[in-house]
Scaffold this motif. Structure first.
Motif, PDB file in Angstrom:
ATOM      1  N   ARG A   1      13.843   5.578  -1.806  1.00  0.00           N
ATOM      2  CA  ARG A   1      12.812   4.585  -2.100  1.00  0.00           C
ATOM      3  C   ARG A   1      12.507   3.725  -0.876  1.00  0.00           C
ATOM      4  N   SER A   2      11.244   3.301  -0.775  1.00  0.00           N
ATOM      5  CA  SER A   2      10.831   2.486   0.360  1.00  0.00           C
ATOM      6  C   SER A   2       9.788   1.476  -0.086  1.00  0.00           C
ATOM      7  N   ILE A   3       9.846   0.289   0.485  1.00  0.00           N
ATOM      8  CA  ILE A   3       8.823  -0.717   0.221  1.00  0.00           C
ATOM      9  C   ILE A   3       7.754  -0.712   1.302  1.00  0.00           C
ATOM     10  N   THR A   4       8.050  -0.086   2.424  1.00  0.00           N
ATOM     11  CA  THR A   4       7.097  -0.031   3.543  1.00  0.00           C
ATOM     12  C   THR A   4       6.476   1.344   3.738  1.00  0.00           C
TER      13      THR A   4
ATOM     14  N   GLN B   1       0.799  -1.223   0.000  1.00  0.00           N
ATOM     15  CA  GLN B   1       0.000   0.000   0.000  1.00  0.00           C
ATOM     16  C   GLN B   1       0.832   1.274   0.000  1.00  0.00           C
ATOM     17  N   TYR B   2       2.031   1.236   0.575  1.00  0.00           N
ATOM     18  CA  TYR B   2       2.811   2.460   0.776  1.00  0.00           C
ATOM     19  C   TYR B   2       4.107   2.487  -0.031  1.00  0.00           C
ATOM     20  N   ARG B   3       4.355   1.483  -0.849  1.00  0.00           N
ATOM     21  CA  ARG B   3       5.657   1.362  -1.502  1.00  0.00           C
ATOM     22  C   ARG B   3       5.852   2.390  -2.612  1.00  0.00           C
TER      23      ARG B   3
ATOM     24  N   ARG C   1       9.283   3.257  10.571  1.00  0.00           N
ATOM     25  CA  ARG C   1       9.544   3.739  11.942  1.00  0.00           C
ATOM     26  C   ARG C   1       8.805   2.885  12.955  1.00  0.00           C
ATOM     27  N   TRP C   2       7.566   2.541  12.644  1.00  0.00           N
ATOM     28  CA  TRP C   2       6.764   1.698  13.542  1.00  0.00           C
ATOM     29  C   TRP C   2       7.453   0.362  13.790  1.00  0.00           C
ATOM     30  N   LEU C   3       7.989  -0.243  12.724  1.00  0.00           N
ATOM     31  CA  LEU C   3       8.665  -1.528  12.860  1.00  0.00           C
ATOM     32  C   LEU C   3       9.909  -1.402  13.736  1.00  0.00           C
ATOM     33  N   LEU C   4      10.744  -0.412  13.460  1.00  0.00           N
ATOM     34  CA  LEU C   4      11.988  -0.268  14.224  1.00  0.00           C
ATOM     35  C   LEU C   4      11.713   0.116  15.670  1.00  0.00           C
ATOM     36  N   ASP C   5      10.722   0.966  15.894  1.00  0.00           N
ATOM     37  CA  ASP C   5      10.350   1.316  17.268  1.00  0.00           C
ATOM     38  C   ASP C   5       9.853   0.081  18.022  1.00  0.00           C
ATOM     39  N   GLY C   6       9.095  -0.759  17.339  1.00  0.00           N
ATOM     40  CA  GLY C   6       8.590  -1.974  17.979  1.00  0.00           C
ATOM     41  C   GLY C   6       9.697  -2.926  18.373  1.00  0.00           C
TER      42      GLY C   6
END
Length: 544
Positions: A360-363, A337-339, A369-374
């Motif tokens: 560029r980003s796939i997420t 959805q966000y790539r 940020r949400w993933l790394l913070d988690g």
């Protein structure tokens, strides 16, 4: 787009041009135009008259029951009322229906834990989403629904352990890619009988492509499918009907009834290889967002998802986090959805400045940020990332500068590097990525430097094959020699259909790759093609 949508497309496009994509439905005029064009009713409308459920003459529970997203004291329960599942509207009038639900400690419902009533609204295609709460952690429960004189089949589910607990083990299953037109869902029959705690569906739950009257490779001799399946899904009704076609299958119903599912999508739930608001065929974004809104709404309606995932027009936050005590944390991603748009098109290509652009980003930045913070806050032994497309490098030829898939993480190498750097900074010792999409099974060591086979392992990737996509497949696909030589970090490669189970405990993780010899005919047996172990604190896959 429907004729109505075509008539109003200029108004929709004009409205969208004055709005950022994330605000596409936050202004009343744009929302009204979108709803009108796709026949999307306004979320939460309950203006329909109530149907006396005693007047439902045929079994409305033809699509079975499901549960999902288990938490320590709650689980999501799902069903849909559809006495005629292959008909638009499921064979019910546009009236709301009262449905009773029960959760019990036993399969005979002698010890009922929770019960209540819920309304099945026509606005949501008579689907039901019950967030059954006040349950006990780490328990198995049974559930069912009732309306009028009809009682659904019984489902079995379970809650997650308490967050501070230290479970001894967890067995999960990973599945993906179930093209109805390619064959039978035989793998689900076996999964329904397997002893697993939770199932992760990693995308391509359905396919948007036309299904002909004989069911494609299934080549029915006992039925004929309606003509409205023989077209690509584009409207809300198209997607709803396609879910009904899939969910009517007994083997898929059995798996949903047996285990809680945690779902995430890839591309085919909407359209092949789309990226954010960019369609496969480069349709105007405002037009594609109409289709995406319809697809996302039908996805939520037909999956065991909580209210937090209820879409707002063309947006739905599917990434979320679940835990299994202090044994495992699951960070479920959405890489579609966000790539950023695929570099060099969406096919294989030698990486270059376009694909390696750090921007560029796939997420997307927010999800990253949400993933790394988690991870920084995680106290779990295993950090597991269920997601869609191949994460590890996958060289597709033996050239010095090999082609890579631009649709996978290989097309977003800066994005992957940031994620791996974040895992290292967070002290993630036991990273496991669960992947679908590619219609084959892989086992990868995730390397610190994929160009250096001797570099350290920083995690493992378990790639499940498809349930049905790709027809029968083969133990050794045509490119088996090439890929195994080109990718020394690839420990396993198999092209049959099936699923994978992973048992996590305090010492290690065991992955069993389970396959069937055919799906173009029903009834195939299942066997374990290979098993691999990785030790806690020592990443790297070894034959079990």
């Amino acid at each position: 787009m429907t004729n109505t949508g075509q008539q109003h497309a200029p108004e929709i496009r004009a409205a969208a041009q004055h709005l950022g994509r994330r605000r596409f439905l936050t202004v009343t005029g744009a929302a009204a135009a979108l709803a009108f064009a796709t026949n999307l009713p306004t979320a939460g409308v309950a203006g329909a008259a109530e149907l006396d459920a005693r007047r439902i003459a045929d079994n409305p529970f033809t699509l079975g029951v499901a549960s999902g997203d288990p938490q320590p004291t709650s689980v999501l329960l799902w069903t849909r009322l559809a006495p005629a599942p292959y008909e638009p509207g499921g064979g019910l009038p546009r009236q709301r229906v009262t449905v009773q639900w029960e959760v019990a400690h036993d399969a005979r419902f002698r010890r009922v834990a929770r019960r209540g009533t819920v309304t099945a609204h026509p606005e949501f295609s008579h689907t039901v989403h019950v967030e059954a709460d006040h349950l006990l952690p780490g328990r198995t429960y049974w559930f069912r629904f009732r309306t009028g004189s009809w009682i659904s089949e019984t489902g079995r589910t379970r809650t997650a352990p308490q967050p501070v607990s230290r479970p001894g083990s967890l067995t999960l299953a990973a599945v993906s890619c179930q093209a109805y037109h390619d064959g039978y869902f035989t793998a689900y029959k076996h999964l329904a009988q397997d002893d697993v705690d939770v199932v992760f569906h990693l995308g391509d739950y359905l396919y948007e492509y036309a299904v002909n009257a004989v069911g494609g490779a299934r080549n029915y001799t006992d039925r004929t499918l309606p003509a409205h399946f023989n077209k690509e899904t584009k409207t809300l009704e198209d997607y709803r009907l396609r879910y009904a076609l899939y969910k009517h299958e007994p083997d898929l119903r059995a798996a949903h009834a047996a285990h809680p599912f945690v779902v995430t999508w890839d591309d085919h739930e909407t359209e092949n290889n789309y990226a954010d608001d960019i369609s496969e065929n480069d349709d105007p974004p405002t037009e594609f967002l109409l289709r995406r809104a319809a697809a996302y709404r039908a996805y939520w309606e037909n999956q065991p998802l909580r209210r937090a995932q209820l879409p707002s027009g063309p947006d739905l936050q599917l990434y979320r986090r679940l835990t299994w005590g202090r044994l495992a944390q699951f960070d479920i991603l959405d890489t579609r959805q966000y790539r950023s748009d695929q570099a060099y098109g969406d096919k294989a290509h030698v990486p270059g400045p376009e694909s390696d652009d750090p921007a560029r980003s796939i997420t997307g930045a927010t999800q990253e940020r949400w993933l790394l913070d988690g991870w920084r806050r995680s106290n779990a032994l295993w950090n597991v990332v269920p997601q869609q497309v191949a994460f590890s490098e996958r060289r597709l030829d033996l050239n010095a500068r090999a082609k890579l898939s631009m649709d996978a993480w290989d097309g977003y190498r800066a994005s992957r590097n940031r994620v791996l750097a974040g895992a290292e900074a967070a002290g993630v010792d036991n990273l496991m990525v669960l992947t679908g999409d590619v219609h084959v099974a892989y086992a990868f060591d995730i390397k610190d430097d994929f160009d250096d086979p001797s570099s350290k392992n920083v995690g493992t990737e378990i790639v499940t094959t498809s349930v049905a996509s790709g027809k029968d497949g083969a133990d050794k696909p045509a490119n088996w020699d090439t890929l195994t030589k080109a990718n020394p970090h690839m420990k396993f490669y198999n092209g049959r259909r099936g699923y994978v189970t992973v048992t996590l405990d305090r010492d290690s993780a065991l992955a069993d790759y389970k396959t069937v010899p055919m799906i173009t005919k029903p009834g195939a047996p299942i066997s374990t093609a290979a098993s691999f172990v990785t030790e806690a604190g020592n990443p790297g896959l070894h034959p079990a």
